[in-house]
Write a protein that holds these residues in place. Structure first.
Motif, PDB file in Angstrom:
ATOM      1  N   LEU A 107       0.807  -1.219   0.000  1.00 11.10           N
ATOM      2  CA  LEU A 107       0.000   0.000   0.000  1.00 11.10           C
ATOM      3  C   LEU A 107       0.842   1.272   0.000  1.00 11.10           C
ATOM      4  O   LEU A 107       0.287   2.366   0.078  1.00 11.10           O
ATOM      5  N   GLY A 134      -5.962  -3.305  -0.985  1.00  6.92           N
ATOM      6  CA  GLY A 134      -5.899  -4.084   0.240  1.00  6.92           C
ATOM      7  C   GLY A 134      -6.326  -5.530   0.075  1.00  6.92           C
ATOM      8  O   GLY A 134      -6.115  -6.353   0.970  1.00  6.92           O
ATOM      9  N   TRP A 178      -5.854  -0.266   6.773  1.00 10.79           N
ATOM     10  CA  TRP A 178      -4.717   0.292   6.051  1.00 10.79           C
ATOM     11  C   TRP A 178      -3.647   0.783   7.017  1.00 10.79           C
ATOM     12  O   TRP A 178      -2.450   0.599   6.791  1.00 10.79           O
ATOM     13  N   LEU A 187      -5.691   6.377  -0.914  1.00 12.68           N
ATOM     14  CA  LEU A 187      -4.361   5.886  -0.567  1.00 12.68           C
ATOM     15  C   LEU A 187      -3.242   6.778  -1.099  1.00 12.68           C
ATOM     16  O   LEU A 187      -2.274   7.069  -0.384  1.00 12.68           O
ATOM     17  N   ARG A 239       0.193   2.322   6.935  1.00  9.87           N
ATOM     18  CA  ARG A 239      -0.140   3.655   6.434  1.00  9.87           C
ATOM     19  C   ARG A 239      -0.693   4.543   7.553  1.00  9.87           C
ATOM     20  O   ARG A 239      -1.845   4.984   7.539  1.00  9.87           O
TER      21      ARG A 239
END
Length: 314
Positions: free
Chosen positions: A115, A195, A285, A236, A290
């Motif tokens: 990610l 994801g 996430w 993202l 992240r």
């Protein structure tokens, strides 16, 4: 470490193993939101192998587990005869007849979820090609999945309280107030986003090695799957990443709605389901690295994404 309350589930898994196999270790997998995921390391005379156990433990998903898990089991059986890199079904107990919680057991796919912003453009190209292959899966009347379900409506959208552009949000809500546009339906993953895709390799050797989480598989417009991945990419990696994905899908050979109004409808129908701060996806996430994806950042990106959609399609 894994959560308590899975003794019956473990016994169910081991009963299905070969006579001399046993579970050596169970490791909680991060990144899931709807279910608890474990990697089960199995040991026996033939060596070691790994399986993945999905268990629904949240009350809402336990109530709907029978439909969700049986649907995923059916999809995994179907995909076993295709080139889509999905897990192989091992067993399912959708009503928790034997398990502590409704559960599905499947093979472990290679690769990892990636990610980070680094390499995101190249991964997006591979995502687009993979999504097209999913849409090309052939089904019969008996194996066709259920019709898609919208995840929000004009009456259910939650708007950000502190937005400086309430008219933009209201404009978006008004767009999805109409009846769904006519469309050509195909096989949808329905929750396709970074994801739920695994990668192996790097550089020229980067490959999609697996696509997971087939509980929402549906029959509907390709635009809806493209919209969902586009929203995720915008959240993202920024708005430009979200806007580019549809172009990548078309470049790979995919077909989307011919008129911009219909395409805008599907894009907004998906984006507004993330409002107001996309916390539903942000939690897993952040679990996989992240930490920068704060509610404030995600709300701003979602708002900018809506503006970009109107600038392009309206």
């Amino acid at each position: 470490m894994v959560a308590d309350g899975w003794d019956a589930t473990r016994a169910w898994v081991e009963k299905g193993l070969t006579e001399a196999e046993h579970i050596e270790d169970a490791v909680r997998l991060r990144g899931g939101w709807t279910s608890e995921m474990r990697r089960l390391d199995v040991c026996g005379p033939a060596g070691r192998r790994a399986l993945v156990l999905r268990s629904f433990v949240k009350p809402f998903f336990v109530r709907h587990a029978e439909g969700l898990l049986n649907r995923e089991a059916a999809v995994l059986r179907l995909l076993g005869g295709t080139d889509v890199p999905a897990a192989a079904l091992v067993a399912v107990d959708a009503t928790a007849q034997y398990c502590d919680h409704p559960s599905l057991l499947m093979s472990l796919l290679p690769g990892t979820v990636r990610l980070s912003d680094k390499g995101a453009d190249r991964r997006a190209e591979l995502l687009a090609r993979q999504l097209l292959r999913i849409h090309q899966v052939s089904v019969t009347a008996e194996t066709r999945p259920r019709a898609y379900q919208a995840w929000t409506s004009s009456e259910r959208v939650s708007l950000p309280e502190d937005t400086e552009r309430p008219e933009l949000w209201q404009w978006a809500v008004d767009v999805i107030r109409r009846e769904p546009p006519a469309h050509r339906a195909c096989f949808l993953h329905r929750d396709f986003h970074p994801g739920n895709v695994l990668f192996t390799g790097d550089g020229d050797g980067l490959r999609v090695s697996g696509v997971v989480d087939w509980v929402e598989t549906s029959w509907g417009p390709a635009d809806l799957d493209v919209a969902h991945c586009s929203t995720a990419l915008a959240l993202l990696h920024g708005v430009s990443a979200g806007m580019r994905f549809a172009d990548l899908y078309v470049a790979a050979g995919g077909t989307l709605a011919e008129d911009s109004a219909s395409h805008l409808y599907w894009r907004l129908l998906d984006a507004l389901a993330f409002a107001p701060e996309a916390e539903k996806v942000a939690v897993p996430w952040r679990e996989v690295g992240r930490a920068d994806l704060t509610p404030t950042l995600l709300t701003r990106r979602l708002e900018e994404y809506l503006q970009a959609l109107f600038a392009r399609c309206a």
